[in-house]
Motif scaffolding. Structure first.
Motif, PDB file in Angstrom:
ATOM      1  N   LEU A 100       0.830  -1.209   0.000  1.00  0.00           N
ATOM      2  CA  LEU A 100       0.000   0.000   0.000  1.00  0.00           C
ATOM      3  C   LEU A 100       0.864   1.258   0.000  1.00  0.00           C
ATOM      4  N   ARG A 101       2.017   1.169   0.621  1.00  0.00           N
ATOM      5  CA  ARG A 101       2.959   2.295   0.596  1.00  0.00           C
ATOM      6  C   ARG A 101       3.381   2.610  -0.837  1.00  0.00           C
ATOM      7  N   LYS A 102       3.577   1.570  -1.639  1.00  0.00           N
ATOM      8  CA  LYS A 102       3.957   1.778  -3.031  1.00  0.00           C
ATOM      9  C   LYS A 102       2.762   2.220  -3.877  1.00  0.00           C
ATOM     10  N   LEU A 103       1.609   1.621  -3.634  1.00  0.00           N
ATOM     11  CA  LEU A 103       0.437   1.927  -4.450  1.00  0.00           C
ATOM     12  C   LEU A 103      -0.065   3.352  -4.237  1.00  0.00           C
ATOM     13  N   VAL A 104       0.122   3.895  -3.027  1.00  0.00           N
ATOM     14  CA  VAL A 104      -0.362   5.250  -2.768  1.00  0.00           C
ATOM     15  C   VAL A 104       0.445   6.284  -3.547  1.00  0.00           C
ATOM     16  N   ARG A 105       1.622   5.887  -4.023  1.00  0.00           N
ATOM     17  CA  ARG A 105       2.434   6.817  -4.806  1.00  0.00           C
ATOM     18  C   ARG A 105       1.831   7.102  -6.179  1.00  0.00           C
ATOM     19  N   ILE A 106       0.974   6.204  -6.659  1.00  0.00           N
ATOM     20  CA  ILE A 106       0.414   6.385  -8.000  1.00  0.00           C
ATOM     21  C   ILE A 106      -0.344   7.706  -8.107  1.00  0.00           C
ATOM     22  N   PRO A 107      -1.255   8.021  -7.172  1.00  0.00           N
ATOM     23  CA  PRO A 107      -1.948   9.310  -7.298  1.00  0.00           C
ATOM     24  C   PRO A 107      -1.235  10.475  -6.622  1.00  0.00           C
ATOM     25  N   LEU A 116       6.271  -3.249 -21.223  1.00  0.00           N
ATOM     26  CA  LEU A 116       5.638  -2.974 -19.933  1.00  0.00           C
ATOM     27  C   LEU A 116       5.474  -4.252 -19.108  1.00  0.00           C
ATOM     28  N   ILE A 117       5.221  -5.386 -19.768  1.00  0.00           N
ATOM     29  CA  ILE A 117       5.129  -6.652 -19.033  1.00  0.00           C
ATOM     30  C   ILE A 117       6.481  -7.006 -18.419  1.00  0.00           C
ATOM     31  N   ILE A 118       7.548  -6.853 -19.209  1.00  0.00           N
ATOM     32  CA  ILE A 118       8.900  -7.114 -18.694  1.00  0.00           C
ATOM     33  C   ILE A 118       9.216  -6.161 -17.543  1.00  0.00           C
ATOM     34  N   LEU A 119       8.819  -4.912 -17.704  1.00  0.00           N
ATOM     35  CA  LEU A 119       9.055  -3.917 -16.663  1.00  0.00           C
ATOM     36  C   LEU A 119       8.319  -4.289 -15.380  1.00  0.00           C
ATOM     37  N   PHE A 120       7.097  -4.775 -15.522  1.00  0.00           N
ATOM     38  CA  PHE A 120       6.321  -5.201 -14.353  1.00  0.00           C
ATOM     39  C   PHE A 120       7.010  -6.366 -13.646  1.00  0.00           C
ATOM     40  N   ILE A 121       7.499  -7.340 -14.404  1.00  0.00           N
ATOM     41  CA  ILE A 121       8.157  -8.509 -13.808  1.00  0.00           C
ATOM     42  C   ILE A 121       9.410  -8.093 -13.045  1.00  0.00           C
ATOM     43  N   THR A 122      10.225  -7.244 -13.656  1.00  0.00           N
ATOM     44  CA  THR A 122      11.429  -6.787 -12.951  1.00  0.00           C
ATOM     45  C   THR A 122      11.068  -5.913 -11.756  1.00  0.00           C
ATOM     46  N   GLY A 123       9.950  -5.192 -11.853  1.00  0.00           N
ATOM     47  CA  GLY A 123       9.485  -4.417 -10.706  1.00  0.00           C
ATOM     48  C   GLY A 123       9.072  -5.311  -9.550  1.00  0.00           C
ATOM     49  N   ASN A 144      12.253  -6.468  -7.944  1.00  0.00           N
ATOM     50  CA  ASN A 144      12.835  -5.388  -7.147  1.00  0.00           C
ATOM     51  C   ASN A 144      12.054  -5.181  -5.850  1.00  0.00           C
ATOM     52  N   GLY A 145      10.724  -5.302  -5.925  1.00  0.00           N
ATOM     53  CA  GLY A 145       9.908  -5.158  -4.723  1.00  0.00           C
ATOM     54  C   GLY A 145      10.192  -6.245  -3.701  1.00  0.00           C
ATOM     55  N   VAL A 146      10.381  -7.477  -4.171  1.00  0.00           N
ATOM     56  CA  VAL A 146      10.704  -8.585  -3.267  1.00  0.00           C
ATOM     57  C   VAL A 146      12.050  -8.347  -2.591  1.00  0.00           C
ATOM     58  N   ILE A 147      13.047  -7.955  -3.382  1.00  0.00           N
ATOM     59  CA  ILE A 147      14.391  -7.757  -2.833  1.00  0.00           C
ATOM     60  C   ILE A 147      14.409  -6.606  -1.832  1.00  0.00           C
ATOM     61  N   MET A 148      13.821  -5.475  -2.206  1.00  0.00           N
ATOM     62  CA  MET A 148      13.861  -4.311  -1.336  1.00  0.00           C
ATOM     63  C   MET A 148      13.027  -4.501  -0.071  1.00  0.00           C
ATOM     64  N   SER A 149      11.978  -5.313  -0.143  1.00  0.00           N
ATOM     65  CA  SER A 149      11.098  -5.486   1.012  1.00  0.00           C
ATOM     66  C   SER A 149      11.579  -6.566   1.969  1.00  0.00           C
ATOM     67  N   VAL A 165       4.408   1.449 -13.371  1.00  0.00           N
ATOM     68  CA  VAL A 165       4.446   0.003 -13.588  1.00  0.00           C
ATOM     69  C   VAL A 165       5.605  -0.623 -12.822  1.00  0.00           C
ATOM     70  N   TYR A 166       6.772   0.022 -12.844  1.00  0.00           N
ATOM     71  CA  TYR A 166       7.955  -0.568 -12.210  1.00  0.00           C
ATOM     72  C   TYR A 166       7.917  -0.436 -10.689  1.00  0.00           C
ATOM     73  N   TYR A 167       7.821   0.796 -10.208  1.00  0.00           N
ATOM     74  CA  TYR A 167       7.939   1.032  -8.773  1.00  0.00           C
ATOM     75  C   TYR A 167       6.663   0.683  -8.005  1.00  0.00           C
ATOM     76  N   ASN A 168       5.515   1.065  -8.552  1.00  0.00           N
ATOM     77  CA  ASN A 168       4.287   0.981  -7.775  1.00  0.00           C
ATOM     78  C   ASN A 168       3.531  -0.323  -8.009  1.00  0.00           C
ATOM     79  N   LEU A 169       3.150  -0.599  -9.270  1.00  0.00           N
ATOM     80  CA  LEU A 169       2.420  -1.836  -9.534  1.00  0.00           C
ATOM     81  C   LEU A 169       3.321  -3.057  -9.348  1.00  0.00           C
ATOM     82  N   GLY A 170       4.498  -3.033  -9.989  1.00  0.00           N
ATOM     83  CA  GLY A 170       5.412  -4.158  -9.847  1.00  0.00           C
ATOM     84  C   GLY A 170       5.954  -4.283  -8.436  1.00  0.00           C
ATOM     85  N   GLY A 171       6.463  -3.164  -7.898  1.00  0.00           N
ATOM     86  CA  GLY A 171       7.023  -3.199  -6.556  1.00  0.00           C
ATOM     87  C   GLY A 171       5.985  -3.534  -5.500  1.00  0.00           C
TER      88      GLY A 171
END
Length: 474
Positions: free
Chosen positions: A58-65, A269-276, A279-284, A395-401
């Motif tokens: 939710l911390r990442k998703l709130v960044r979208i708006p 964008l699909i590749i970007l989502f997967i790498t996101g 990255n979200g798993v590693i950083m979290s 897509v990378y930071y918020n949806l993927g992460g």
């Protein structure tokens, strides 16, 4: 620009940009304190991996708006400096509210110990009280942490985007990166200093009457973050003159939407989502896993220093990598290194060996992100560049992460961290044939583009956008 030129630029002093360099050091030093160690902090106050994943997602998703909304308010009111200062104040105060949780927990532990001197009956009564309170406090702790993290991130995230517009307007796009380098420098130093300070103050009590606790003292990190934010606020108030050029007429999005949903764009964008997600798993959860196998807070700080050092080095030579491998070639390299990185983690038994793995972050993050930003500018026409960059970031930071944090927490709790890393590596493996397909699509368009040029070399014809950029994109 060569690496030597980047080093000279890093250490050069330009009076007009010193304030920006200082702000980036202060801001990212602060990000290297509380936000960086947030998963470990949540664990220390009794939140499990699943609920920690919810908070991080939710911390990442709130960044979208948050960034577009607050940016629109600043543009509409023409008070960018005031908006920036309000975001610093609210973001800092809300994040600092998290410190309330360990303070109250320390007072509860103190109350329990005092009851031990009052006889067995008092002990039994207090134990029952704490047992009931403990079940309730788990829900309260989660709700409190969720509120402060999500609301704090809502105001904290737009800081860089608001400031970036002013910096680009003053020093130009080509020099913005040299100011932003100081952010990576501040983040690395901040994580190391904060981690060391938390370890060294593990037995310090800041609240009179509370008992000392064992393990990292997160109140030290809150104090560091608050102090840096005060300095940043004073810097903005007394030295910043934020000027933003007037916006042009918005483009006709209906006219360009077809270009943004081409098959190569969708694949990208699909590749970007997967790498996101990776990255979200590693950083979290990387730090959480390292703590499980015995890492100290100082080691976690050293890990971040290694990661940031690798980022700074690779950021300075990404242009050369793209020139040699092409955009999609660098993406394939970054995806392959991400898979290797995720496959190594499950075999770690000694946490110090992670220092040998984390230099790969230069490829898996810095090269990947810089290349994706550049590739996105090729895929989209000039009229919708900002839209495309916003989509890439979301897509990378918020949806993927965010997805990585949420699903990673579920897998971590149910099957353990090693299975989580295995599963994430498998997901990245799915992305590899997609990246190869994207490379092939661009290679075919390159051949068509070259043939088009040979046939029409004497004619003044304009190639379609996708063909014009095929050579560069590959």
């Amino acid at each position: 620009m060569s690496i030597r030129s980047n080093i000279r630029e890093f250490f050069s002093i330009d009076a007009s940009t010193v304030k920006y360099k200082i702000f980036f050091v202060l801001h990212f030093f602060g990000l290297g304190s509380i936000p960086l160690y947030l998963p470990v902090f949540l664990r220390s106050i009794g939140i499990d991996a699943f609920h920690s994943g919810i908070i991080t997602a939710l911390r990442k998703l709130v960044r979208i708006p948050s960034s577009p909304l607050i940016g629109a308010i600043a543009d509409k009111s023409l008070r960018h400096k005031l908006t920036l200062m309000v975001c610093v104040v609210l973001g800092t105060c809300l994040y600092s509210g998290l410190s309330y949780i360990p303070i109250v927990q320390g007072m509860e532990r103190n109350g329990y110990n005092l009851s031990e001197d009052e006889g067995s009956q008092a002990i039994a009564t207090e134990t029952v009280h704490l047992s009931i309170h403990g079940r309730l406090s788990t829900q309260v702790i989660f709700a409190t942490a969720l509120f402060f993290v999500v609301s704090g991130e809502f105001f904290n995230d737009p800081l860089e985007s608001i400031l970036a517009a002013s910096i680009v307007n003053q020093v130009g796009v080509e020099r913005y990166g040299h100011q932003r380098l100081y952010g990576a420098f501040g983040f690395g130093i901040g994580s190391l200093v904060t981690g060391f300070a938390m370890d060294q103050t593990s037995h310090v009590t800041y609240i009179p009457g509370s008992l000392p606790h064992h393990g990292p003292n997160f109140l030290t990190a809150f104090i560091i973050n608050f102090g840096l934010s005060v300095f940043a606020l004073l810097l903005i108030g007394f030295t910043f003159e934020i000027t933003i050029n007037e916006k042009k007429i918005p483009p006709n999005f209906a006219k360009h939407i077809g270009l943004l949903i081409r098959k190569e764009t969708v694949l990208f964008l699909i590749i970007l989502f997967i790498t996101g997600v990776a990255n979200g798993v590693i950083m979290s959860f990387l730090f959480w896993f390292l703590r499980d196998i015995g890492a100290s807070q100082t080691l976690l700080g050293l890990v971040t220093v290694v990661m940031c050092s690798a980022e700074m080095l690779v950021f300075s030579c990404t242009g050369t990598m793209i020139g040699r491998l092409g955009h999609v070639g660098v993406i394939i390299l970054a995806l392959a290194c991400t898979i290797i990185r995720l496959l190594i983690y499950p075999f770690l038994e000694n946490p110090w060996y992670v220092l040998l793995v984390e230099p790969m972050n230069g490829i898996t993050f810095a090269a990947m992100w810089a290349t994706c930003v550049s590739y996105a500018s090729i895929l989209a026409p000039n009229e919708v560049q900002s839209t495309m960059q916003g989509v890439v970031s979301s897509v990378y930071y918020n949806l993927g992460g965010g997805t990585g944090s949420l699903l990673g927490g579920m897998v971590y709790k149910a099957y353990g961290p090693r299975s989580m890393f295995w599963a994430t590596a498998g997901l990245c493996g799915v992305g590899m044939p997609l990246a190869i397909a994207l490379y092939c699509i661009n290679s075919v368009k390159e051949k068509i583009s070259n043939g088009y040029d040979l046939v029409n070399e004497d004619e003044n014809l304009e190639l379609p956008l996708a063909l014009n950029d095929a050579n560069i994109a590959r």
